[in-house]
Design a protein around this motif. Structure first.
Motif, PDB file in Angstrom:
ATOM      1  N   PRO A 115      33.773  30.884   5.556  1.00  0.00           N
ATOM      2  CA  PRO A 115      34.160  31.274   6.924  1.00  0.00           C
ATOM      3  C   PRO A 115      32.971  31.704   7.771  1.00  0.00           C
ATOM      4  N   ALA A 116      32.196  30.747   8.235  1.00  0.00           N
ATOM      5  CA  ALA A 116      31.008  31.075   9.034  1.00  0.00           C
ATOM      6  C   ALA A 116      30.612  29.867   9.857  1.00  0.00           C
ATOM      7  N   ASP A 117      29.852  30.130  10.932  1.00  0.00           N
ATOM      8  CA  ASP A 117      29.254  29.035  11.698  1.00  0.00           C
ATOM      9  C   ASP A 117      28.028  28.480  10.979  1.00  0.00           C
ATOM     10  N   LEU A 118      27.230  29.389  10.395  1.00  0.00           N
ATOM     11  CA  LEU A 118      26.055  29.005   9.618  1.00  0.00           C
ATOM     12  C   LEU A 118      26.005  29.851   8.356  1.00  0.00           C
ATOM     13  N   VAL A 119      25.432  29.289   7.306  1.00  0.00           N
ATOM     14  CA  VAL A 119      25.235  30.015   6.056  1.00  0.00           C
ATOM     15  C   VAL A 119      23.743  30.018   5.754  1.00  0.00           C
ATOM     16  N   ALA A 120      23.204  31.207   5.536  1.00  0.00           N
ATOM     17  CA  ALA A 120      21.791  31.344   5.192  1.00  0.00           C
ATOM     18  C   ALA A 120      21.660  31.500   3.687  1.00  0.00           C
ATOM     19  N   ILE A 121      20.787  30.702   3.064  1.00  0.00           N
ATOM     20  CA  ILE A 121      20.475  30.838   1.652  1.00  0.00           C
ATOM     21  C   ILE A 121      18.953  30.814   1.493  1.00  0.00           C
ATOM     22  N   GLU A 122      18.500  31.118   0.309  1.00  0.00           N
ATOM     23  CA  GLU A 122      17.061  31.166   0.045  1.00  0.00           C
ATOM     24  C   GLU A 122      16.408  29.826   0.362  1.00  0.00           C
ATOM     25  N   ARG A 123      15.244  29.884   0.935  1.00  0.00           N
ATOM     26  CA  ARG A 123      14.519  28.682   1.336  1.00  0.00           C
ATOM     27  C   ARG A 123      14.227  27.789   0.134  1.00  0.00           C
ATOM     28  N   ASP A 124      14.452  26.502   0.342  1.00  0.00           N
ATOM     29  CA  ASP A 124      14.186  25.456  -0.656  1.00  0.00           C
ATOM     30  C   ASP A 124      15.141  25.476  -1.849  1.00  0.00           C
ATOM     31  N   VAL A 125      16.149  26.349  -1.835  1.00  0.00           N
ATOM     32  CA  VAL A 125      17.160  26.304  -2.904  1.00  0.00           C
ATOM     33  C   VAL A 125      18.080  25.119  -2.677  1.00  0.00           C
ATOM     34  N   GLY A 126      18.666  25.047  -1.484  1.00  0.00           N
ATOM     35  CA  GLY A 126      19.385  23.838  -1.098  1.00  0.00           C
ATOM     36  C   GLY A 126      20.830  23.741  -1.502  1.00  0.00           C
ATOM     37  N   GLN A 127      21.301  24.568  -2.457  1.00  0.00           N
ATOM     38  CA  GLN A 127      22.698  24.504  -2.878  1.00  0.00           C
ATOM     39  C   GLN A 127      23.283  25.909  -2.914  1.00  0.00           C
ATOM     40  N   PHE A 128      24.591  25.981  -2.789  1.00  0.00           N
ATOM     41  CA  PHE A 128      25.257  27.273  -2.797  1.00  0.00           C
ATOM     42  C   PHE A 128      25.623  27.696  -4.216  1.00  0.00           C
ATOM     43  N   ALA A 129      26.303  26.806  -4.947  1.00  0.00           N
ATOM     44  CA  ALA A 129      26.832  27.196  -6.251  1.00  0.00           C
ATOM     45  C   ALA A 129      25.937  26.791  -7.408  1.00  0.00           C
ATOM     46  N   MET A 130      25.127  25.766  -7.225  1.00  0.00           N
ATOM     47  CA  MET A 130      24.424  25.170  -8.352  1.00  0.00           C
ATOM     48  C   MET A 130      23.119  25.883  -8.700  1.00  0.00           C
ATOM     49  N   THR A 131      22.542  26.627  -7.754  1.00  0.00           N
ATOM     50  CA  THR A 131      21.260  27.280  -7.975  1.00  0.00           C
ATOM     51  C   THR A 131      21.304  28.697  -7.398  1.00  0.00           C
ATOM     52  N   ALA A 132      20.743  29.648  -8.129  1.00  0.00           N
ATOM     53  CA  ALA A 132      20.755  31.043  -7.673  1.00  0.00           C
ATOM     54  C   ALA A 132      19.912  31.194  -6.411  1.00  0.00           C
ATOM     55  N   SER A 133      20.458  31.915  -5.436  1.00  0.00           N
ATOM     56  CA  SER A 133      19.769  32.171  -4.171  1.00  0.00           C
ATOM     57  C   SER A 133      19.535  33.663  -4.027  1.00  0.00           C
ATOM     58  N   LYS A 134      18.363  34.036  -3.527  1.00  0.00           N
ATOM     59  CA  LYS A 134      18.029  35.439  -3.285  1.00  0.00           C
ATOM     60  C   LYS A 134      17.390  35.553  -1.912  1.00  0.00           C
ATOM     61  N   LEU A 135      17.919  36.439  -1.100  1.00  0.00           N
ATOM     62  CA  LEU A 135      17.342  36.713   0.216  1.00  0.00           C
ATOM     63  C   LEU A 135      16.831  38.152   0.242  1.00  0.00           C
ATOM     64  N   PRO A 136      15.830  38.444   1.064  1.00  0.00           N
ATOM     65  CA  PRO A 136      15.356  39.832   1.188  1.00  0.00           C
ATOM     66  C   PRO A 136      16.477  40.763   1.639  1.00  0.00           C
ATOM     67  N   GLN A 137      16.426  41.996   1.191  1.00  0.00           N
ATOM     68  CA  GLN A 137      17.484  42.954   1.500  1.00  0.00           C
ATOM     69  C   GLN A 137      17.630  43.185   3.008  1.00  0.00           C
ATOM     70  N   LEU A 138      16.570  42.983   3.771  1.00  0.00           N
ATOM     71  CA  LEU A 138      16.617  43.208   5.223  1.00  0.00           C
ATOM     72  C   LEU A 138      17.057  41.972   5.997  1.00  0.00           C
TER      73      LEU A 138
END
Length: 380
Positions: free
Chosen positions: A56-79
């Motif tokens: 439920p979003a207009d855009l989804v931000a994930i870790e750079r160069d990960v490229g997938q939501f479920a298949m690869t772990a994504s980590k973003l900075p806490q801020l």
């Protein structure tokens, strides 16, 4: 001439009813395997696409160069959340925390994914029960509920913390990571109580951001601004993210599944050729009669093709029913995997391939018939 071809083709195919029935059943079994394996390929890929595409979003931000939501772990900075919400045009940026676990319950162990959320409505669809309304509640995917024999009202432990199952979600199954849903606060509390590492290099409580824009703001322009403001993240629409997960799954599983279904199609061609060759061999005298009456290559080819098409017309529906039975058996054995033999692309491709196999296999004995001595009709 066409009426003669139809009559002779039907007569030579249907006279020996026992052989015709055996041919239909054998070819139907091969068709069932063809449709099942092709449907399995589509089912796995569709499961990977379905949940990310419904975020439920207009855009989804994930870790750079990960490229997938479920298949690869994504980590973003806490801020990341405050960075996104500070940008003009961004209405909200809700963090999601994804934590892989092995759900152990009812003598089964299943690799799963906990999704911790803040305010968004998760999950989008419920098969049973309700969404989370209080602390220490969890909603689990339908496949997990079936596999672990869980229902609303049951209690399940995650990291030794008891949680009450209040709902069963639909459309959140993945062959690799079916989902469990917790509130963001509960997930943090569970990790604190379990004395697990928080904020380490191996884990972050911001795996993704659900970014909703102010009404009327253009997505491409704001996406460019977000990418400039948050260089550690990539931004996708939910539909784009779903397609990326699907493509990754197709790349990962596609070669094996295509090889499997391809072998099934090759077997189909060989079985059809063997069945038709055996049928011709058993009725050489009848074909010799047609040659003695002046049948040429076109006539004999038409007669053989009619026999093959009759076999396809009768075997394909039975094969489709058989593939549906195999799909149900697979889902009962392991609900994490689903086959879609009724997917239009599977049906269309299967029907075309079955017709081609039927005609090609039927024409394999044509060379022998063209060399057949018409005097065979006078032999006892």
């Amino acid at each position: 001439m066409l009426s003669n071809v139809l009559f002779v083709g039907w007569h030579l195919w249907a006279t020996d009813r026992l052989q015709a029935l055996a041919s239909v059943l054998v070819f139907a079994a091969v068709v069932a395997l063809m449709l099942f394996f092709e449907g399995l390929r589509f089912g796995l890929i569709d499961d990977l696409r379905q949940f990310p595409a419904a975020l439920p979003a207009d855009l989804v931000a994930i870790e750079r160069d990960v490229g997938q939501f479920a298949m690869t772990a994504s980590k973003l900075p806490q801020l990341s959340r405050s960075q996104a919400e500070s940008l003009g045009g961004v209405l909200t940026a809700e963090p999601l925390a994804l934590a892989p676990i092995i759900l152990t319950w009812a003598d089964h162990k299943t690799p799963s994914m906990i999704l911790g959320y803040d305010r968004a409505v998760f999950p989008r669809e419920l098969a049973q029960g309700r969404r989370i309304q209080g602390p220490r509640e969890v909603v689990i995917d339908t496949a997990l509920a079936i596999r672990h024999r869980l229902a609303p009202g049951d209690t399940v432990e995650i990291f030794d913390t008891p949680l009450t199952v209040v709902g069963i979600s639909r459309g959140t199954t993945s062959p690799f990571t079916p989902y469990l849903f917790l509130t963001y606060d509960d997930l943090i509390d569970i990790f604190l109580e379990a004395d697990l590492s928080i904020g380490s290099d191996d884990f972050s409580f911001v795996s993704a951001l659900l970014i909703n824009l102010e009404p009327g703001r253009p997505i491409p322009a704001l996406r460019a601004d977000l990418e400039a403001t948050m260089p550690d993240a990539d931004f996708f629409t939910p539909a784009e993210l779903g397609e990326r997960d699907a493509r990754y799954g197709a790349k990962l599983l596609g070669p094996v599944l295509i090889l499997t279904s391809g072998i099934a199609w090759i077997i189909g061609f060989l079985v059809m050729g063997f069945l038709r060759y055996s049928a011709v061999d058993a009725r050489l005298r009848e074909y010799a009669v047609q040659k003695a009456l002046g049948a040429d290559q076109r006539f004999l080819g038409g007669v053989l093709s009619i026999g093959g098409l009759l076999l396809v017309v009768l075997a394909f529906p039975l094969g489709l029913i058989g593939s549906m039975g195999l799909a149900h058996a697979l889902h009962a054995w392991n609900p994490l995997f689903s086959a879609m033999p009724l997917e239009p692309r599977v049906l269309t491709g299967g029907l075309v391939a079955t017709v081609v196999a039927g005609i090609t296999g039927s024409l394999l004995p044509l060379h022998r018939l063209l060399r057949l001595d018409p005097t065979l009709v006078f032999q006892r």
